[in-house]
Design a protein around this motif. Structure first.
Motif, PDB file in Angstrom:
ATOM      1  N   LYS A 116     -18.232 -18.930  33.828  1.00  7.99           N
ATOM      2  CA  LYS A 116     -18.237 -18.064  32.380  1.00  7.99           C
ATOM      3  C   LYS A 116     -19.655 -17.879  31.786  1.00  7.99           C
ATOM      4  O   LYS A 116     -20.168 -16.966  31.135  1.00  7.99           O
ATOM      5  N   THR A 117     -20.781 -19.094  31.972  1.00  4.44           N
ATOM      6  CA  THR A 117     -21.991 -19.234  31.530  1.00  4.44           C
ATOM      7  C   THR A 117     -23.036 -18.417  32.189  1.00  4.44           C
ATOM      8  O   THR A 117     -24.062 -18.191  31.498  1.00  4.44           O
ATOM      9  N   ASN A 118     -22.927 -18.294  33.520  1.00  3.79           N
ATOM     10  CA  ASN A 118     -23.875 -17.881  34.226  1.00  3.79           C
ATOM     11  C   ASN A 118     -23.564 -16.406  34.991  1.00  3.79           C
ATOM     12  O   ASN A 118     -24.681 -15.860  35.572  1.00  3.79           O
ATOM     13  N   ILE A 119     -22.402 -16.039  34.698  1.00  4.08           N
ATOM     14  CA  ILE A 119     -22.094 -14.789  35.466  1.00  4.08           C
ATOM     15  C   ILE A 119     -22.006 -13.689  34.498  1.00  4.08           C
ATOM     16  O   ILE A 119     -22.659 -12.542  34.632  1.00  4.08           O
ATOM     17  N   LEU A 161     -13.122 -13.971  36.313  1.00  4.45           N
ATOM     18  CA  LEU A 161     -12.499 -14.719  35.151  1.00  4.45           C
ATOM     19  C   LEU A 161     -11.095 -14.929  35.564  1.00  4.45           C
ATOM     20  O   LEU A 161     -10.650 -16.155  35.358  1.00  4.45           O
ATOM     21  N   ARG A 162     -10.175 -14.074  36.003  1.00  2.00           N
ATOM     22  CA  ARG A 162      -8.969 -13.897  36.307  1.00  2.00           C
ATOM     23  C   ARG A 162      -8.773 -15.099  37.500  1.00  2.00           C
ATOM     24  O   ARG A 162      -8.080 -15.869  37.388  1.00  2.00           O
ATOM     25  N   ALA A 163      -9.531 -14.994  38.481  1.00  4.68           N
ATOM     26  CA  ALA A 163      -9.514 -15.834  39.804  1.00  4.68           C
ATOM     27  C   ALA A 163      -9.696 -17.264  39.540  1.00  4.68           C
ATOM     28  O   ALA A 163      -9.306 -18.140  40.056  1.00  4.68           O
ATOM     29  N   SER A 164     -11.021 -17.540  38.605  1.00  4.00           N
ATOM     30  CA  SER A 164     -11.267 -18.649  38.164  1.00  4.00           C
ATOM     31  C   SER A 164     -10.219 -19.388  37.206  1.00  4.00           C
ATOM     32  O   SER A 164      -9.929 -20.497  37.611  1.00  4.00           O
ATOM     33  N   ARG A 165      -9.573 -18.509  36.503  1.00  2.15           N
ATOM     34  CA  ARG A 165      -8.391 -19.129  35.839  1.00  2.15           C
ATOM     35  C   ARG A 165      -7.211 -19.494  36.627  1.00  2.15           C
ATOM     36  O   ARG A 165      -6.245 -20.578  36.631  1.00  2.15           O
ATOM     37  N   SER A 166      -7.098 -18.651  37.485  1.00  6.70           N
ATOM     38  CA  SER A 166      -5.781 -18.963  38.613  1.00  6.70           C
ATOM     39  C   SER A 166      -6.067 -20.250  39.372  1.00  6.70           C
ATOM     40  O   SER A 166      -5.147 -21.012  39.629  1.00  6.70           O
ATOM     41  N   SER A 167      -7.450 -20.307  39.621  1.00  8.15           N
ATOM     42  CA  SER A 167      -7.689 -21.483  40.659  1.00  8.15           C
ATOM     43  C   SER A 167      -7.148 -22.797  39.706  1.00  8.15           C
ATOM     44  O   SER A 167      -6.773 -23.751  40.591  1.00  8.15           O
ATOM     45  N   GLU A 193     -30.164 -17.324  44.412  1.00  5.39           N
ATOM     46  CA  GLU A 193     -30.055 -18.678  44.008  1.00  5.39           C
ATOM     47  C   GLU A 193     -28.488 -18.654  43.598  1.00  5.39           C
ATOM     48  O   GLU A 193     -27.801 -19.827  43.523  1.00  5.39           O
ATOM     49  N   THR A 194     -28.133 -17.913  42.434  1.00  3.26           N
ATOM     50  CA  THR A 194     -27.041 -18.258  41.866  1.00  3.26           C
ATOM     51  C   THR A 194     -25.724 -17.751  42.839  1.00  3.26           C
ATOM     52  O   THR A 194     -24.856 -18.834  42.615  1.00  3.26           O
ATOM     53  N   LEU A 195     -25.826 -16.940  43.695  1.00  2.00           N
ATOM     54  CA  LEU A 195     -25.080 -16.860  44.626  1.00  2.00           C
ATOM     55  C   LEU A 195     -24.705 -18.131  45.568  1.00  2.00           C
ATOM     56  O   LEU A 195     -23.660 -18.631  45.954  1.00  2.00           O
ATOM     57  N   ASN A 196     -25.793 -18.689  45.777  1.00  2.00           N
ATOM     58  CA  ASN A 196     -25.831 -19.998  46.730  1.00  2.00           C
ATOM     59  C   ASN A 196     -25.439 -21.077  45.811  1.00  2.00           C
ATOM     60  O   ASN A 196     -24.540 -21.987  46.369  1.00  2.00           O
ATOM     61  N   GLU A 197     -25.519 -21.390  44.585  1.00  3.63           N
ATOM     62  CA  GLU A 197     -24.832 -22.291  43.811  1.00  3.63           C
ATOM     63  C   GLU A 197     -23.262 -21.926  43.689  1.00  3.63           C
ATOM     64  O   GLU A 197     -22.666 -22.838  43.756  1.00  3.63           O
ATOM     65  N   ILE A 198     -22.854 -20.836  43.468  1.00  2.00           N
ATOM     66  CA  ILE A 198     -21.349 -20.414  43.497  1.00  2.00           C
ATOM     67  C   ILE A 198     -20.881 -20.791  45.016  1.00  2.00           C
ATOM     68  O   ILE A 198     -19.948 -21.250  44.891  1.00  2.00           O
TER      69      ILE A 198
END
Length: 124
Positions: free
Chosen positions: A22-25, A42-48, A94-99
């Motif tokens: 939410k804060t970085n993408i 967002l939907r996938a993250s909420r589903s998790s 860098e962001t992808l690697n963090e994810i």
């Protein structure tokens, strides 16, 4: 077993991932992707997190495990969408690697909880 789903390490890790996304993408995606790619992430993250919570609320171990598998699938979906975002140059490596690191942690914790529940079920 935890007194509520918020105490589960797998839920906490998925919640951390959701917050990170939410804060970085959202700010890095173009406006044209706000209702497409970001909405899917967002939907996938909420589903998790929601599937972990719903599974925790079920009475039987096998039902709980099924919801954990859905959650694990949602975490994998998040990574896939973020790989696409990187391919489109919306986010950097860098962001992808963090994810990637956060999704791997989520999956490891979900798998560990599944094993725990399977062992508890086998003890019955």
């Amino acid at each position: 077993m935890a007194e509520n789903f918020e105490k589960l390490h797998c839920w906490q890790a998925c919640y951390d991932l959701k917050t990170y996304l939410k804060t970085n993408i959202s700010e890095k995606l173009p406006k044209t992707e706000k209702f497409e790619l970001y909405s899917q992430i967002l939907r996938a993250s909420r589903s998790s997190t929601a599937n972990i919570a719903e599974g925790w609320g079920r009475y039987h171990y096998k039902e709980n495990i099924n919801f954990l598998r859905f959650s694990r699938g949602s975490v994998a979906e998040i990574l896939d969408h973020c790989i696409e975002a990187k391919d489109c140059d919306y986010i950097n490596l860098e962001t992808l690697n963090e994810i990637r690191s956060k999704t791997e942690k989520c999956i490891q914790l979900i798998n560990g909880y599944i094993r725990y529940l399977q062992n508890r079920n086998d003890e019955k």
